[in-house]
Scaffold this active site. Structure first.
Site, PDB file in Angstrom:
ATOM      1  N   SER A 122       1.212  -9.647  -0.107  1.00  0.00           N
ATOM      2  CA  SER A 122       0.858  -8.227  -0.145  1.00  0.00           C
ATOM      3  C   SER A 122       1.020  -7.497   1.177  1.00  0.00           C
ATOM      4  O   SER A 122       1.060  -6.271   1.205  1.00  0.00           O
ATOM      5  CB  SER A 122      -0.584  -8.061  -0.639  1.00  0.00           C
ATOM      6  OG  SER A 122      -1.481  -8.780   0.193  1.00  0.00           O
ATOM      7  N   LYS A 160       0.812  -1.220   0.000  1.00  0.00           N
ATOM      8  CA  LYS A 160       0.000   0.000   0.000  1.00  0.00           C
ATOM      9  C   LYS A 160       0.848   1.274   0.000  1.00  0.00           C
ATOM     10  O   LYS A 160       0.384   2.339  -0.416  1.00  0.00           O
ATOM     11  CB  LYS A 160      -0.931   0.005   1.209  1.00  0.00           C
ATOM     12  CG  LYS A 160      -2.116  -0.950   1.105  1.00  0.00           C
ATOM     13  CD  LYS A 160      -3.158  -0.439   0.135  1.00  0.00           C
ATOM     14  CE  LYS A 160      -4.456  -1.237   0.216  1.00  0.00           C
ATOM     15  NZ  LYS A 160      -5.492  -0.701  -0.678  1.00  0.00           N
TER      16      LYS A 160
END
Length: 517
Positions: free
Chosen positions: A304, A54
């Site tokens: 992720s 992110k």
């Protein structure tokens, strides 16, 4: 390729992630390579300074702003940390609105990175609405978590690095929440190498992309699960969906247990502890590879994120064996007499018992809740069920029964001593200090509670199993009360776990309700 997608491709090529976001490693998962017959690679976005991809999208977005800008977002997770660190590094003022249910570890992490935290509302939608209002009041810039061109470009740099690091690739597995990572990576991969399959992976309890593809447009899910909270998004972004619809080849959905098993695989291969959403792509890769039966391929999955509350590891460990089909949970009828347990163990053919739950409930037959270790997954489970059938046992496979896995295997006691007009409900409610007391207050005192079991496994939701004594003529009033409460609720009154282990039954039911497996 139309100019709009070409612009994305060019922007991803030109995007400069230095010096804040690092080029992350690609690690081979030798354990899965050997097991699946395909070479399996893991792109390690857990190595970012905020332990998540992110950072890329937030940083790319904020580099476009004049120094000293006021940036505001709403997030309870990794996006919040990415915005906070990027703003601090670039000299912006960052305010992050987080629901009051956000775990303290995440709140403290955002503050430590220089962000102002505003706690508002009990769910993300309320936090986002407040963040948008603050943006207008402060004349600031709202930073979306996924549905924004600059954010999509930043996330797309994961694909740019991956394809520079691996010359041979047949398929890339990408986790999906709001779709920013998928959109950015897919447009880059397909622009450069259209032969590489782009496979999206969703948690089955929050599959907003699959729902959108089925409907032909983004649609809002009625509810989403909370285990893989990093991808718990009710509706995919409009721009991310447009790109996904054009460039994504397949969608795979996986269960929470399959995610837990993938977390273990990642740990074994790298000693990294992925968060549930971080292991989502690996779970999808495993499932796709096993179902397709294809061998000799080069497959890559994105790890992720790794922002995991340590408390959740207990839950993950409990569910991993089930996710790998290395354990079966069974409800079995045995004779209530001396030696019956020994006789049952002998019928297992040397298989290990992982747990055994039993409470004397009177003469005749007894119901046991038993866990059995499996070495060869589904094949061995099929063999076990055949052995039990041939030995005359009546049983029910509860390995995929959420009530069994989440509550019943941890409960003590037994059946109600008398028959009740009883309904059994399983609730999820936002978890924060005092949440259980508030939950009990909102249930009211109109109906007698006959059973209550509460569990929290370090997540953002608490789990309650509650029984209520309710006459048939009160059902309508009771349902109206539940609707007003607004909690996520599942009626489990007819679940075989309840009927066999928790409620009074005047007649034998296991053999009537469940055919021999």
């Amino acid at each position: 390729m139309v100019s709009q997608e070409l612009d994305y491709f060019r922007a991803i090529i030109q995007a400069n992630m230095e010096p804040l976001a690092k080029v992350t490693d690609v690690s081979e998962m030798t354990n899965l390579t050997e097991r699946l017959g395909n070479r399996v690679w893991l792109k390690r976005e857990d190595q970012q300074p905020v332990y998540s991809f992110k950072l890329r999208g937030a940083y790319n977005k904020l580099t476009k702003l004049a120094k000293g800008s006021v940036v505001i977002t709403a997030s309870a997770g990794n996006h919040a940390q990415g915005v906070a660190l990027s703003a601090s590094f670039l000299g912006h003022q960052a305010t992050i609105v987080m629901p009051v249910t956000t775990p303290e570890i995440k709140v403290n992490a955002v503050r430590a990175l220089g962000g102002e935290v505003v706690l508002h509302g009990h769910h993300f939608d309320a936090a986002k609405a407040y963040a948008l209002a603050l943006t207008e009041q402060r004349n600031g810039v709202f930073v979306p978590p996924f549905d924004d061109a600059d954010v999509i470009v930043g996330q797309g740099t994961v694909a740019r690095e991956l394809m520079q690091q691996l010359n041979e690739l047949d398929a890339v597995f990408i986790p999906v929440g709001g779709g920013g990572l998928l959109a950015g990576m897919a447009v880059y991969i397909k622009s450069l190498r259209p032969d590489i399959k782009v496979i999206a992976v969703e948690a089955d309890e929050s599959a907003c992309l699959k729902a959108a593809l089925d409907a032909g447009k983004p649609v809002e899910l009625e509810r989403v699960g909370s285990f893989a909270d990093g991808v718990a998004v009710k509706i995919i972004g409009s721009e991310t969906f447009r790109l996904a619809q054009k460039f994504c080849d397949e969608v795979v959905t996986v269960s929470g247990d399959e995610i837990c098993a993938a977390m273990q695989d990642i740990f074994v291969a790298t000693r990294a502890i992925a968060e549930p959403s971080g292991a989502l792509a690996t779970a999808g890769l495993k499932k796709w590879s096993q179902q397709s039966g294809l061998k000799g391929l080069n497959l890559a999955a994105i790890l992720s994120g790794a922002n995991l509350n340590f408390d959740r590891l207990r839950y993950v460990a409990e569910r991993t064996a089930l996710g790998e089909k290395n354990e079966a949970l069974l409800a079995v009828t045995i004779a209530e007499q001396k030696g019956s347990f020994k006789q049952f163990c002998a019928s297992l053919g040397g298989r290990a018992i992982t747990e055994f739950n039993y409470r004397y409930a009177g003469p005749g037959e007894a119901q046991i809740f038993v866990g059995i270790a499996l070495r060869q997954g589904q094949q061995e489970l099929d063999e076990l069920t055949l052995d039990l059938t041939q030995n005359g046992y009546q049983f029910c496979d509860l390995s995929d029964n959420e009530l069994a896995k989440l509550h019943v295997r941890y409960m003590v006691g037994g059946k109600a001593p008398e028959q009740l007009h009883e309904r059994l409900l399983r609730f999820e409610f936002p978890e924060y200090p005092g949440a259980l007391a508030r939950f009990l207050d909102t249930l009211g005192s109109n109906w007698n509670i006959t059973l209550f079991h509460y569990r929290n496994h370090g997540g953002s939701t608490g789990n309650v199993l509650a029984g209520f004594a309710i006459e048939a003529n009160e059902y309508e009033m009771f349902n109206e009360h539940l609707n007003r409460l607004g909690y996520s609720v599942q009626d489990e009154t007819n679940n075989p776990c309840f009927t066999q282990f928790l409620t009074h039954q005047p007649e034998k039911q296991l053999g009537d309700k469940v055919a021999n497996q």
